[in-house]
Design a protein around this motif. Structure first.
Motif, short mmCIF file in Angstrom:
data_model
loop_
_atom_site.label_atom_id
_atom_site.label_comp_id
_atom_site.label_asym_id
_atom_site.label_seq_id
_atom_site.Cartn_x
_atom_site.Cartn_y
_atom_site.Cartn_z
N THR A 52 -14.24 7.19 37.87
CA THR A 52 -12.92 7.34 37.27
C THR A 52 -12.83 6.56 35.96
O THR A 52 -13.15 5.37 35.91
N GLY A 53 -12.46 7.28 34.90
CA GLY A 53 -12.29 6.68 33.59
C GLY A 53 -13.53 6.65 32.72
O GLY A 53 -13.44 6.35 31.53
N ALA A 54 -14.69 6.95 33.29
CA ALA A 54 -15.94 6.91 32.51
C ALA A 54 -16.12 8.20 31.72
O ALA A 54 -15.57 9.25 32.09
N LYS A 55 -16.86 8.12 30.65
CA LYS A 55 -17.14 9.26 29.77
C LYS A 55 -18.64 9.54 29.76
O LYS A 55 -19.45 8.64 30.02
N PRO A 56 -19.02 10.77 29.42
CA PRO A 56 -20.46 11.08 29.32
C PRO A 56 -21.12 10.26 28.22
O PRO A 56 -20.49 9.89 27.23
N THR A 57 -22.40 10.01 28.41
CA THR A 57 -23.18 9.32 27.38
C THR A 57 -23.40 10.28 26.20
O THR A 57 -23.20 11.49 26.32
N GLU A 63 -26.27 17.49 25.40
CA GLU A 63 -26.74 18.53 26.33
C GLU A 63 -25.60 19.46 26.74
O GLU A 63 -25.77 20.68 26.81
N HIS A 64 -24.42 18.92 26.96
CA HIS A 64 -23.25 19.75 27.30
C HIS A 64 -22.95 20.71 26.14
O HIS A 64 -22.68 21.89 26.36
N HIS A 65 -23.02 20.18 24.93
CA HIS A 65 -22.78 21.01 23.75
C HIS A 65 -23.82 22.13 23.66
O HIS A 65 -23.48 23.29 23.39
N ARG A 66 -25.07 21.78 23.91
CA ARG A 66 -26.15 22.78 23.87
C ARG A 66 -25.89 23.89 24.89
O ARG A 66 -26.01 25.08 24.58
N PHE A 75 -18.27 21.23 32.98
CA PHE A 75 -17.09 20.41 33.23
C PHE A 75 -17.51 18.96 33.39
O PHE A 75 -18.59 18.68 33.90
N VAL A 76 -16.64 18.05 32.99
CA VAL A 76 -16.82 16.62 33.23
C VAL A 76 -15.65 16.21 34.11
O VAL A 76 -14.49 16.34 33.72
N ILE A 77 -15.97 15.73 35.30
CA ILE A 77 -14.96 15.43 36.31
C ILE A 77 -15.03 13.96 36.69
O ILE A 77 -16.10 13.44 37.02
N ASP A 78 -13.85 13.29 36.69
CA ASP A 78 -13.83 11.88 37.10
C ASP A 78 -12.77 11.56 38.15
O ASP A 78 -12.51 10.40 38.43
N THR A 79 -12.15 12.61 38.73
CA THR A 79 -11.23 12.40 39.86
C THR A 79 -11.40 13.54 40.86
O THR A 79 -11.82 14.65 40.48
N ILE A 80 -11.06 13.28 42.09
CA ILE A 80 -11.16 14.32 43.13
C ILE A 80 -10.18 15.46 42.88
O ILE A 80 -10.58 16.63 42.94
N PRO A 81 -8.90 15.20 42.58
CA PRO A 81 -7.99 16.32 42.33
C PRO A 81 -8.46 17.21 41.17
O PRO A 81 -8.35 18.44 41.24
#
Length: 94
Positions: A52-57, A63-66, A75-81
């Protein structure tokens, strides 16, 4: 909340909705997303889980952009909901 807790709970939810959730690793490519999800329709997408609260390196962002340049949903997910909403939304689009 820890990344592994979020990932585990979201993957269990996905499986309960008949969505396959594969742990994804690529020996020749670093910074690939954590999971590959496959919907019953055959549509696939990737998810990078973070605590929770962290961002991708920076390498993960590249790589996500590629992948997105090739029309792949990432998707980048940092919470269960947020993770459950991702599964529900993707199921609704098939």
């Amino acid at each position: 909340m820890l990344e592994k807790q979020i990932e585990h709970t979201v993957c269990e939810y996905a499986r309960s909705r008949d969505v396959l959730a594969y742990k994804f690793t690529s020996p020749n490519r670093m910074a690939v997303p954590d999971r590959l999800f496959i919907l019953p329709s055959g549509k696939m997408f990737f998810c990078e889980f973070k605590r929770t609260g962290a961002k991708p390196t920076e390498p993960q962002e590249r790589e996500h952009h590629r992948l997105r340049q090739h029309n792949v949903n990432v998707f980048v997910i940092d919470t269960i909901p947020e993770g459950k909403l991702m599964i529900d939304t993707m199921l609704a689009t098939c």
